[in-house]
Design a protein around this motif. Structure first.
Motif, PDB file in Angstrom:
ATOM      1  N   LYS A   1      47.361 -30.657 -26.182  1.00 25.94           N
ATOM      2  CA  LYS A   1      48.316 -30.792 -25.084  1.00 25.94           C
ATOM      3  C   LYS A   1      48.682 -32.243 -24.862  1.00 25.94           C
ATOM      4  N   SER A   2      47.734 -33.147 -24.981  1.00 24.69           N
ATOM      5  CA  SER A   2      48.010 -34.563 -24.794  1.00 24.69           C
ATOM      6  C   SER A   2      48.974 -35.072 -25.858  1.00 24.69           C
ATOM      7  N   ARG A   3      48.774 -34.628 -27.109  1.00 25.98           N
ATOM      8  CA  ARG A   3      49.687 -35.041 -28.165  1.00 25.98           C
ATOM      9  C   ARG A   3      51.098 -34.553 -27.891  1.00 25.98           C
ATOM     10  N   LYS A   4      51.221 -33.330 -27.382  1.00 25.00           N
ATOM     11  CA  LYS A   4      52.543 -32.789 -27.057  1.00 25.00           C
ATOM     12  C   LYS A   4      53.189 -33.601 -25.948  1.00 25.00           C
ATOM     13  N   MET A   5      52.418 -33.957 -24.908  1.00 31.54           N
ATOM     14  CA  MET A   5      52.958 -34.755 -23.811  1.00 31.54           C
ATOM     15  C   MET A   5      53.424 -36.108 -24.322  1.00 31.54           C
ATOM     16  N   ASP A   6      52.611 -36.742 -25.170  1.00 26.48           N
ATOM     17  CA  ASP A   6      52.984 -38.035 -25.736  1.00 26.48           C
ATOM     18  C   ASP A   6      54.299 -37.926 -26.492  1.00 26.48           C
ATOM     19  N   LYS A   7      54.445 -36.842 -27.242  1.00 29.53           N
ATOM     20  CA  LYS A   7      55.679 -36.633 -28.003  1.00 29.53           C
ATOM     21  C   LYS A   7      56.851 -36.396 -27.064  1.00 29.53           C
ATOM     22  N   ASP A   8      56.648 -35.603 -26.026  1.00 33.12           N
ATOM     23  CA  ASP A   8      57.735 -35.266 -25.105  1.00 33.12           C
ATOM     24  C   ASP A   8      58.264 -36.492 -24.379  1.00 33.12           C
ATOM     25  N   ILE A   9      57.379 -37.387 -23.945  1.00 28.30           N
ATOM     26  CA  ILE A   9      57.845 -38.568 -23.219  1.00 28.30           C
ATOM     27  C   ILE A   9      58.606 -39.502 -24.155  1.00 28.30           C
ATOM     28  N   ILE A  10      58.227 -39.553 -25.422  1.00 26.13           N
ATOM     29  CA  ILE A  10      58.951 -40.377 -26.385  1.00 26.13           C
ATOM     30  C   ILE A  10      60.323 -39.775 -26.660  1.00 26.13           C
ATOM     31  N   VAL A  11      60.386 -38.442 -26.795  1.00 28.11           N
ATOM     32  CA  VAL A  11      61.679 -37.774 -26.992  1.00 28.11           C
ATOM     33  C   VAL A  11      62.586 -38.034 -25.791  1.00 28.11           C
ATOM     34  N   ALA A  12      62.040 -37.895 -24.588  1.00 22.31           N
ATOM     35  CA  ALA A  12      62.825 -38.132 -23.374  1.00 22.31           C
ATOM     36  C   ALA A  12      63.305 -39.577 -23.309  1.00 22.31           C
ATOM     37  N   THR A  13      62.455 -40.506 -23.716  1.00 22.60           N
ATOM     38  CA  THR A  13      62.838 -41.923 -23.709  1.00 22.60           C
ATOM     39  C   THR A  13      63.943 -42.190 -24.718  1.00 22.60           C
ATOM     40  N   ASN A  14      63.822 -41.627 -25.917  1.00 21.44           N
ATOM     41  CA  ASN A  14      64.861 -41.807 -26.933  1.00 21.44           C
ATOM     42  C   ASN A  14      66.198 -41.228 -26.465  1.00 21.44           C
ATOM     43  N   ASN A  15      66.146 -40.057 -25.837  1.00 22.65           N
ATOM     44  CA  ASN A  15      67.377 -39.459 -25.311  1.00 22.65           C
ATOM     45  C   ASN A  15      67.994 -40.342 -24.226  1.00 22.65           C
ATOM     46  N   THR A  16      67.137 -40.921 -23.403  1.00 27.62           N
ATOM     47  CA  THR A  16      67.609 -41.821 -22.347  1.00 27.62           C
ATOM     48  C   THR A  16      68.299 -43.043 -22.941  1.00 27.62           C
ATOM     49  N   ILE A  17      67.711 -43.604 -23.983  1.00 25.97           N
ATOM     50  CA  ILE A  17      68.309 -44.772 -24.648  1.00 25.97           C
ATOM     51  C   ILE A  17      69.685 -44.412 -25.207  1.00 25.97           C
ATOM     52  N   ASP A  18      69.815 -43.224 -25.808  1.00 22.48           N
ATOM     53  CA  ASP A  18      71.109 -42.788 -26.349  1.00 22.48           C
ATOM     54  C   ASP A  18      72.172 -42.746 -25.254  1.00 22.48           C
ATOM     55  N   VAL A  19      71.817 -42.209 -24.096  1.00 22.30           N
ATOM     56  CA  VAL A  19      72.767 -42.120 -22.982  1.00 22.30           C
ATOM     57  C   VAL A  19      73.109 -43.515 -22.475  1.00 22.30           C
ATOM     58  N   LEU A  20      72.112 -44.376 -22.340  1.00 16.40           N
ATOM     59  CA  LEU A  20      72.354 -45.726 -21.838  1.00 16.40           C
ATOM     60  C   LEU A  20      73.272 -46.516 -22.772  1.00 16.40           C
ATOM     61  N   ARG A  21      73.114 -46.333 -24.070  1.00 19.10           N
ATOM     62  CA  ARG A  21      73.963 -47.051 -25.023  1.00 19.10           C
ATOM     63  C   ARG A  21      75.421 -46.646 -24.883  1.00 19.10           C
ATOM     64  N   LEU A  22      75.662 -45.386 -24.559  1.00 19.90           N
ATOM     65  CA  LEU A  22      77.028 -44.914 -24.346  1.00 19.90           C
ATOM     66  C   LEU A  22      77.598 -45.423 -23.025  1.00 19.90           C
ATOM     67  N   LYS A  23      76.771 -45.444 -21.984  1.00 21.72           N
ATOM     68  CA  LYS A  23      77.242 -45.815 -20.660  1.00 21.72           C
ATOM     69  C   LYS A  23      77.354 -47.327 -20.473  1.00 21.72           C
ATOM     70  N   TYR A  24      76.549 -48.081 -21.229  1.00 18.33           N
ATOM     71  CA  TYR A  24      76.531 -49.536 -21.068  1.00 18.33           C
ATOM     72  C   TYR A  24      76.713 -50.211 -22.434  1.00 18.33           C
ATOM     73  N   PRO A  25      77.931 -50.136 -23.001  1.00 15.68           N
ATOM     74  CA  PRO A  25      78.160 -50.695 -24.339  1.00 15.68           C
ATOM     75  C   PRO A  25      78.000 -52.212 -24.410  1.00 15.68           C
ATOM     76  N   ASN A  26      78.032 -52.881 -23.264  1.00 15.75           N
ATOM     77  CA  ASN A  26      77.873 -54.337 -23.264  1.00 15.75           C
ATOM     78  C   ASN A  26      76.415 -54.777 -23.242  1.00 15.75           C
ATOM     79  N   LEU A  27      75.504 -53.814 -23.182  1.00 17.30           N
ATOM     80  CA  LEU A  27      74.083 -54.122 -23.193  1.00 17.30           C
ATOM     81  C   LEU A  27      73.452 -53.663 -24.502  1.00 17.30           C
TER      82      LEU A  27
END
Length: 227
Positions: free
Chosen positions: A20-46
């Motif tokens: 379960k811990s390994r799954k949680m670790d994976k899930d938070i990384i997936v969520a972080t990567n998805n967040t970065i993708d959205v931020l790159r679209l919303k803030y192209p100057n950063l």
């Protein structure tokens, strides 16, 4: 109970918890990567970058530059010591080369007594996942000591966080007695520095974590680059 049975039960429990811990670790990384993708679209100057760990020596060096009057007082850690939150450290940099830390995240699971009860096993003492969280939180608060924001979030779930659990009071204490399940990013309550502590029984989904990660990161971006 025979020793072999006792070891088998504890071994199985650790296998389940580790899985379960390994799954949680994976899930938070997936969520972080998805967040970065959205931020790159919303803030192209950063420009966004991510690190899993920060060396304690580098943190102290940064604090020494910010607070030179204490540079000779800070301790000298091992070169190998580091802070490694589950979701890592997310940075943003503008066109002028100003680089800012905009998000730090953790995920903690604690408590298996509900599963043990279903298996007919006795309850165990409450766990210590949040004690490890407390150590990291001290270091992370120090990183943001000279900042007007503290964009940190911890997603906690498990039996130990059901309503009425004394463990929730430990989390409340870590949050300097400010309420759980509420967003805190800007430091509006100095000298207190509450952070976002999201704790409940149910496991957090990737989509739920992504929603909060994006919200907190955007608040930090708006403060640091548009404030």
């Amino acid at each position: 109970m025979a020793n072999s049975d006792f070891l088998r039960q504890n071994s199985n429990q650790h296998i389940i918890k580790n899985s379960k811990s390994r799954k949680m670790d994976k899930d938070i990384i997936v969520a972080t990567n998805n967040t970065i993708d959205v931020l790159r679209l919303k803030y192209p100057n950063l420009e966004f970058s991510w690190k899993k760990t920060l060396r304690v020596a580098d943190i102290i060096a940064m604090l020494s530059r910010q607070y030179p009057e204490y540079a000779n007082i800070f301790g000298k850690p091992l070169e190998s010591s580091f802070i490694s939150p589950d979701g890592g450290f997310l940075f943003a940099m503008n066109k002028q080369g100003q680089r800012r830390l905009i998000l730090v995240s953790e995920v903690k699971r604690q408590g298996t007594n509900d599963a043990r009860e279903k298996e007919g096993l006795k309850k165990q003492a409450l766990g210590n996942a949040i004690e490890r969280l407390g150590k990291n939180l001290i270091g992370i608060r120090a990183i943001f000591k000279n900042e007007g924001v503290l964009p940190f979030v911890c997603f906690g779930h498990g039996y130990d966080f059901i309503p009425g659990s004394s463990i929730l009071d430990r989390v409340l204490t870590m949050n300097e007695f400010f309420p759980l399940n509420k967003i805190f990013v800007e430091k509006n309550y100095l000298p207190f520095e509450p952070v976002t502590m999201l704790f409940r029984y149910e496991e957090w989904t990737v989509e739920e974590m992504e929603k909060y990660l994006l919200l907190i990161a955007e608040k930090a971006i708006q403060y640091r680059f548009n404030g």
